[in-house]
Design a protein around this motif. Structure first.
Motif, PDB file in Angstrom:
ATOM      1  N   GLY A   1       0.802  -1.217   0.000  1.00  0.00           N
ATOM      2  CA  GLY A   1       0.000   0.000   0.000  1.00  0.00           C
ATOM      3  C   GLY A   1       0.835   1.268   0.000  1.00  0.00           C
ATOM      4  N   ASP A   2       0.375   2.243   0.776  1.00  0.00           N
ATOM      5  CA  ASP A   2       1.036   3.544   0.792  1.00  0.00           C
ATOM      6  C   ASP A   2       1.922   3.722   2.024  1.00  0.00           C
ATOM      7  N   LYS A   3       2.327   2.622   2.647  1.00  0.00           N
ATOM      8  CA  LYS A   3       3.133   2.713   3.869  1.00  0.00           C
ATOM      9  C   LYS A   3       4.470   3.403   3.639  1.00  0.00           C
ATOM     10  N   LEU A   4       5.090   3.141   2.485  1.00  0.00           N
ATOM     11  CA  LEU A   4       6.375   3.778   2.210  1.00  0.00           C
ATOM     12  C   LEU A   4       6.206   5.283   2.038  1.00  0.00           C
ATOM     13  N   GLU A   5       5.100   5.697   1.464  1.00  0.00           N
ATOM     14  CA  GLU A   5       4.829   7.130   1.329  1.00  0.00           C
ATOM     15  C   GLU A   5       4.749   7.784   2.708  1.00  0.00           C
ATOM     16  N   TRP A   6       4.131   7.067   3.652  1.00  0.00           N
ATOM     17  CA  TRP A   6       4.028   7.563   5.027  1.00  0.00           C
ATOM     18  C   TRP A   6       5.420   7.693   5.640  1.00  0.00           C
ATOM     19  N   VAL A   7       6.265   6.683   5.448  1.00  0.00           N
ATOM     20  CA  VAL A   7       7.627   6.705   5.983  1.00  0.00           C
ATOM     21  C   VAL A   7       8.406   7.873   5.401  1.00  0.00           C
ATOM     22  N   ILE A   8       8.274   8.097   4.105  1.00  0.00           N
ATOM     23  CA  ILE A   8       8.998   9.194   3.455  1.00  0.00           C
ATOM     24  C   ILE A   8       8.509  10.549   3.966  1.00  0.00           C
ATOM     25  N   GLN A   9       7.211  10.698   4.066  1.00  0.00           N
ATOM     26  CA  GLN A   9       6.663  11.982   4.530  1.00  0.00           C
ATOM     27  C   GLN A   9       7.078  12.288   5.967  1.00  0.00           C
ATOM     28  N   LYS A  10       6.794  11.359   6.868  1.00  0.00           N
ATOM     29  CA  LYS A  10       7.091  11.590   8.280  1.00  0.00           C
ATOM     30  C   LYS A  10       8.587  11.522   8.558  1.00  0.00           C
ATOM     31  N   GLY A  11       9.289  10.649   7.833  1.00  0.00           N
ATOM     32  CA  GLY A  11      10.736  10.568   8.005  1.00  0.00           C
ATOM     33  C   GLY A  11      11.432  11.843   7.576  1.00  0.00           C
ATOM     34  N   THR A  12      10.909  12.491   6.547  1.00  0.00           N
ATOM     35  CA  THR A  12      11.449  13.790   6.118  1.00  0.00           C
ATOM     36  C   THR A  12      11.252  14.825   7.215  1.00  0.00           C
ATOM     37  N   GLU A  13      10.069  14.836   7.806  1.00  0.00           N
ATOM     38  CA  GLU A  13       9.801  15.776   8.897  1.00  0.00           C
ATOM     39  C   GLU A  13      10.750  15.555  10.074  1.00  0.00           C
ATOM     40  N   LEU A  14      11.140  14.299  10.287  1.00  0.00           N
ATOM     41  CA  LEU A  14      12.003  13.963  11.414  1.00  0.00           C
ATOM     42  C   LEU A  14      13.492  14.082  11.093  1.00  0.00           C
ATOM     43  N   GLY A  15      13.840  14.418   9.840  1.00  0.00           N
ATOM     44  CA  GLY A  15      15.216  14.752   9.532  1.00  0.00           C
ATOM     45  C   GLY A  15      16.023  13.773   8.717  1.00  0.00           C
ATOM     46  N   ALA A  16      15.413  12.720   8.174  1.00  0.00           N
ATOM     47  CA  ALA A  16      16.162  11.768   7.356  1.00  0.00           C
ATOM     48  C   ALA A  16      16.780  12.463   6.150  1.00  0.00           C
ATOM     49  N   SER A  17      17.963  12.020   5.749  1.00  0.00           N
ATOM     50  CA  SER A  17      18.625  12.640   4.599  1.00  0.00           C
ATOM     51  C   SER A  17      18.475  11.826   3.322  1.00  0.00           C
ATOM     52  N   ARG A  18      18.103  10.543   3.457  1.00  0.00           N
ATOM     53  CA  ARG A  18      17.963   9.696   2.264  1.00  0.00           C
ATOM     54  C   ARG A  18      17.024   8.534   2.568  1.00  0.00           C
ATOM     55  N   PHE A  19      16.254   8.128   1.551  1.00  0.00           N
ATOM     56  CA  PHE A  19      15.367   6.967   1.660  1.00  0.00           C
ATOM     57  C   PHE A  19      15.709   5.986   0.546  1.00  0.00           C
ATOM     58  N   ILE A  20      15.947   4.729   0.925  1.00  0.00           N
ATOM     59  CA  ILE A  20      16.263   3.697  -0.058  1.00  0.00           C
ATOM     60  C   ILE A  20      15.310   2.518   0.139  1.00  0.00           C
ATOM     61  N   PRO A  21      14.356   2.312  -0.759  1.00  0.00           N
ATOM     62  CA  PRO A  21      13.508   1.116  -0.685  1.00  0.00           C
ATOM     63  C   PRO A  21      14.349  -0.126  -0.969  1.00  0.00           C
ATOM     64  N   PHE A  22      13.975  -1.234  -0.363  1.00  0.00           N
ATOM     65  CA  PHE A  22      14.764  -2.455  -0.426  1.00  0.00           C
ATOM     66  C   PHE A  22      13.852  -3.623  -0.796  1.00  0.00           C
ATOM     67  N   THR A  23      14.173  -4.321  -1.878  1.00  0.00           N
ATOM     68  CA  THR A  23      13.362  -5.468  -2.299  1.00  0.00           C
ATOM     69  C   THR A  23      13.772  -6.684  -1.470  1.00  0.00           C
ATOM     70  N   ALA A  24      13.182  -6.778  -0.292  1.00  0.00           N
ATOM     71  CA  ALA A  24      13.498  -7.853   0.643  1.00  0.00           C
ATOM     72  C   ALA A  24      12.834  -9.160   0.222  1.00  0.00           C
ATOM     73  N   ALA A  25      13.325 -10.248   0.762  1.00  0.00           N
ATOM     74  CA  ALA A  25      12.790 -11.570   0.417  1.00  0.00           C
ATOM     75  C   ALA A  25      11.305 -11.689   0.749  1.00  0.00           C
ATOM     76  N   ARG A  26      10.872 -11.050   1.824  1.00  0.00           N
ATOM     77  CA  ARG A  26       9.479 -11.159   2.258  1.00  0.00           C
ATOM     78  C   ARG A  26       8.619  -9.978   1.827  1.00  0.00           C
ATOM     79  N   SER A  27       9.132  -9.144   0.955  1.00  0.00           N
ATOM     80  CA  SER A  27       8.319  -8.047   0.418  1.00  0.00           C
ATOM     81  C   SER A  27       7.208  -8.630  -0.450  1.00  0.00           C
ATOM     82  N   VAL A  28       5.977  -8.327  -0.091  1.00  0.00           N
ATOM     83  CA  VAL A  28       4.839  -8.816  -0.865  1.00  0.00           C
ATOM     84  C   VAL A  28       4.747  -8.081  -2.190  1.00  0.00           C
ATOM     85  N   VAL A  29       5.032  -6.781  -2.142  1.00  0.00           N
ATOM     86  CA  VAL A  29       4.962  -5.945  -3.336  1.00  0.00           C
ATOM     87  C   VAL A  29       6.131  -6.265  -4.260  1.00  0.00           C
TER      88      VAL A  29
END
Length: 248
Positions: free
Chosen positions: A85-113
């Motif tokens: 769903g849109d969970k990564l969008e939430w992480v990017i939005q709120k993580g930006t507010e909290l000061g993250a400098s970079r976001f890297i999505p990761f195609t993990a073994a258990r990623s459903v998407v």
């Protein structure tokens, strides 16, 4: 005062076009002599006054460059196992507010998407827009980077350029591990980088964790409770902020 991330100033003037021009003129309905804040790619920002509005640009003159910094003293990269769903969008939005400098999505073994390369450019463009809007809203001076998803091999390769590497590991939380994050933050120096990996909904596999450990990562718990994939990165960023910005 509305903030915009723009290109570098030319002769003490910023030239704002595209979506930002539309936002200034059509959404905010700002006029000549109104003030805005412009932030450039160098991490500097200035209070500006609108001098001219044309069909192509809003021309803003620098009145005063801002001093100080609102950025985290350490560069934190959030690596998120691709969630649903849109969970990564939430992480990017709120993580930006909290000061993250970079976001890297990761195609993990258990990623459903499953990552669709045909839609990749449009998806990343949306993530970048979310980060930009969140950075403007939270008065950041630096615009976080948003990458296309990487696989485990690429993640391990790029991790070598970081000063510190952590994995939020559910099994550590279950056993009550509570010291690694605190010890890591205590040794991190201002200006250093921290790569923090979080699994998708199903968590990271033992094999993934083992391979990252072999490459210098440390695993850690995030308190006694098990956090959702979209909550854990925000917990970690809050911990970094508390340690470096509130405990001074």
């Amino acid at each position: 005062m509305q903030r915009y991330f723009v290109d570098e100033a030319v002769d003490n003037h910023f030239y704002i076009s595209g979506d930002d021009r539309h936002h200034i003129v059509k959404v905010m309905r700002l006029k000549v002599d109104d003030q805005i804040i412009c932030a450039n790619s160098s991490g500097n920002s200035a209070i500006c006054v609108i001098e001219e509005i044309t069909d192509e640009n809003v021309v803003a003159k620098v009145v005063k460059w801002e001093e100080g910094s609102v950025e985290l003293p350490v560069k934190v990269t959030i690596v998120s196992g691709l969630p649903k769903g849109d969970k990564l969008e939430w992480v990017i939005q709120k993580g930006t507010e909290l000061g993250a400098s970079r976001f890297i999505p990761f195609t993990a073994a258990r990623s459903v998407v499953k990552w669709d390369e045909k839609k990749a450019a449009k998806k990343v463009e949306r993530w970048e827009k979310i980060a930009k809007e969140a950075a403007e809203q939270s008065h950041r001076r630096e615009l976080p980077e948003v990458w296309s998803p990487v696989n485990l091999k690429k993640l391990i390769e790029l991790s070598k350029s970081y000063d510190n590497r952590l994995i939020a590991f559910e099994e550590d939380a279950k056993t009550g591990e509570s010291s690694v994050l605190a010890k890591t933050l205590a040794k991190v120096e201002k200006g250093q980088s921290l790569l923090f990996v979080f699994g998708p909904e199903g968590g990271l596999t033992e094999e993934e964790v083992a391979l990252m450990r072999e490459s210098g990562f440390e695993t850690c718990g995030l308190g006694p409770r098990i956090l959702r994939t979209e909550t854990a990165p925000l917990y970690a960023l809050s911990a970094v902020s508390y340690h470096f910005e509130l405990m001074r």
